[in-house]
Design an enzyme around this catalytic site. Structure first.
Site, PDB file in Angstrom:
ATOM      1  N   LYS A 116       0.803  -1.226   0.000  1.00 34.33           N
ATOM      2  CA  LYS A 116       0.000   0.000   0.000  1.00 34.33           C
ATOM      3  C   LYS A 116       0.839   1.281   0.000  1.00 34.33           C
ATOM      4  O   LYS A 116       0.407   2.305  -0.501  1.00 34.33           O
ATOM      5  CB  LYS A 116      -0.956   0.001   1.194  1.00 34.33           C
ATOM      6  N   GLU A 126      -9.631   6.883   3.599  1.00 34.81           N
ATOM      7  CA  GLU A 126     -10.470   5.908   4.278  1.00 34.81           C
ATOM      8  C   GLU A 126      -9.580   4.736   4.684  1.00 34.81           C
ATOM      9  O   GLU A 126      -8.541   4.518   4.070  1.00 34.81           O
ATOM     10  CB  GLU A 126     -11.567   5.406   3.323  1.00 34.81           C
ATOM     11  N   SER A 168       1.644  -9.838  -0.848  1.00 33.80           N
ATOM     12  CA  SER A 168       1.292  -8.418  -0.744  1.00 33.80           C
ATOM     13  C   SER A 168       1.692  -7.773   0.587  1.00 33.80           C
ATOM     14  O   SER A 168       1.888  -6.568   0.646  1.00 33.80           O
ATOM     15  CB  SER A 168      -0.206  -8.228  -0.977  1.00 33.80           C
TER      16      SER A 168
END
Ligand SMILES: *Cc1c(COP(=O)(O)O)cnc(C)c1O
Length: 383
Positions: free
Chosen positions: A83, A105, A368
């Protein structure tokens, strides 16, 4: 049509946001052509995030499954997941646009932490919307964001989870569009977000393609990645879309029928958070509540490009449930000394089934994120 992938995507937003999306689209297009922006992004990736991440040969897991398995190590990024690539990319864009108030968010808090980190790095104001249920479940990440200087605002509407936090962030953006940049965390939302997030995450695929060619002198047979909103998956897939490489996305089957987060498998086209895509909804179009043991996969929608790739058949989407994801967490930990995030564990879990039908094939799995954040869940389970 602009901002569409076939019939999916678009800009289903209040009229007041259309100029802001237009401004964002123009700024992003200019940044893509700007050499200094590219260099700035690449320097942050190298010197701050720690890229390139390795492509690790998983020798014992390969033996276990009868496959030749390579792990793209996004778990080794600063803050522990993919991310941060997107958060840094969009923060650099926000600075270029002269916006100093950043909103985001977050569900489990992973994107919130990545955004708060990027804001601390550049001294920008950071406001994170988070459902009050998620605040309870993920308290450490709330503390982390606050330590990083972010203002975490609890959202108590609806089910008090990610979907509601996203709606609240969009509401804030509508009210404060002049000075505010909305930093969306996955390849979802109205155009240009899905394209922009793919762009910043495509560094995963670009590196992996070069690394596997260096290691094996050939392309892999398949790429496997978990799909929540779809950003880590589209990030690695993007480099292989034109190649004869099988692309497999893994959705969260949770506890099975009616208790999952598999929007492509069980959803119907509909509009949520500014875009048309497959969506878990009832026959009246009400959004269904979702479940996955992996908080990052627990979302009723999916990025519009994935809906299109599913529709065209270029990518196949598979299901892995909570139990198999937990087993895969243990398996990778024991066989390779790598604790995967529960999201990534879904991709690892699918290897077993894939290996039964395709012995000997070379596969890259996008790892990930790392599993440290999930230890309380794993230890609380029956494994
Ligand atoms: C958030 C998250 C995901 C799911 O998001 P995508 O946009 O689908 O990639 C997957 N893995 C990890 C580690 C995450 O934090």
């Amino acid at each position: 049509m602009k901002g569409y992938f076939g019939e999916f995507g678009g800009q289903y937003v209040p009229e007041t946001l259309l100029p802001a999306l237009e401004e964002l689209e123009v700024a992003f297009a200019e940044a893509c052509l700007n050499k200094r922006f590219q260099e700035e992004f690449n320097a942050c990736m190298r010197d701050y995030v720690g890229r390139p991440t390795p492509l690790t040969h998983a020798r014992r897991l390969s033996g276990h499954t009868g496959l030749d398995i390579w792990l793209k190590r996004e778990d080794l990024n600063h803050t522990g997941a993919h991310k941060i690539n997107n958060a840094i990319g969009q923060i650099l864009l926000a600075r270029r646009m002269g916006k100093r108030r950043i909103i985001a968010e977050t569900g489990a808090g992973q994107h919130g932490v990545a955004t708060a980190t990027a804001c601390a790095l550049f001294g920008l104001e950071c406001i994170v919307y988070m459902g009050s249920e998620d605040i309870k479940r993920q308290y450490i990440n709330v503390e982390r964001m606050r330590l990083l200087g972010a203002d975490v605002i609890p959202v108590t509407t609806g089910s008090s989870t990610l979907k509601d936090a996203t709606s609240e962030a969009i509401r804030d953006w509508v009210a404060n569009v002049d000075n505010t940049y909305y930093l969306l965390g996955s390849a979802v939302g109205p155009h240009p977000y899905p394209t922009m997030v793919r762009h910043f995450q495509s560094i995963i695929g670009a590196e992996a393609r070069q690394q596997i060619l260096e290691a094996k002198n050939r392309l892999p047979d398949a790429i496997i990645a978990c799909v929540g909103g779809g950003s880590n998956a589209i990030g690695i897939f993007s480099a292989f879309l034109e190649d004869p490489v099988e692309l497999i996305g893994v959705e969260a089957y949770g506890r099975g029928n009616n208790k999952n987060a598999a929007s492509i498998a069980f959803g119907l086209p509909g509009v949520l958070h500014g875009a048309r895509s497959y969506l878990l909804q009832d026959k009246d179009g009400q959004i269904l509540s979702t479940h996955s043991i992996a908080p990052g996969l627990d979302y009723p929608g999916v990025g519009p490009e994935h809906s299109w790739l599913a529709y065209t058949g270029r990518v196949s989407y598979k299901l892995v449930d909570d139990t198999d994801a937990l087993a895969a967490f243990s398996l990778l930990t024991r066989l390779e000394g790598i604790m995967p995030a529960l999201e990534s564990s879904h991709a690892i879990a699918y290897l077993d089934k894939y290996g039964q039908a395709h012995k000997g094939r070379t596969v890259i799995v996008n790892l990930s994120g790392r599993g440290d954040k999930d230890l309380h869940t794993v230890l609380g389970s029956d494994l």
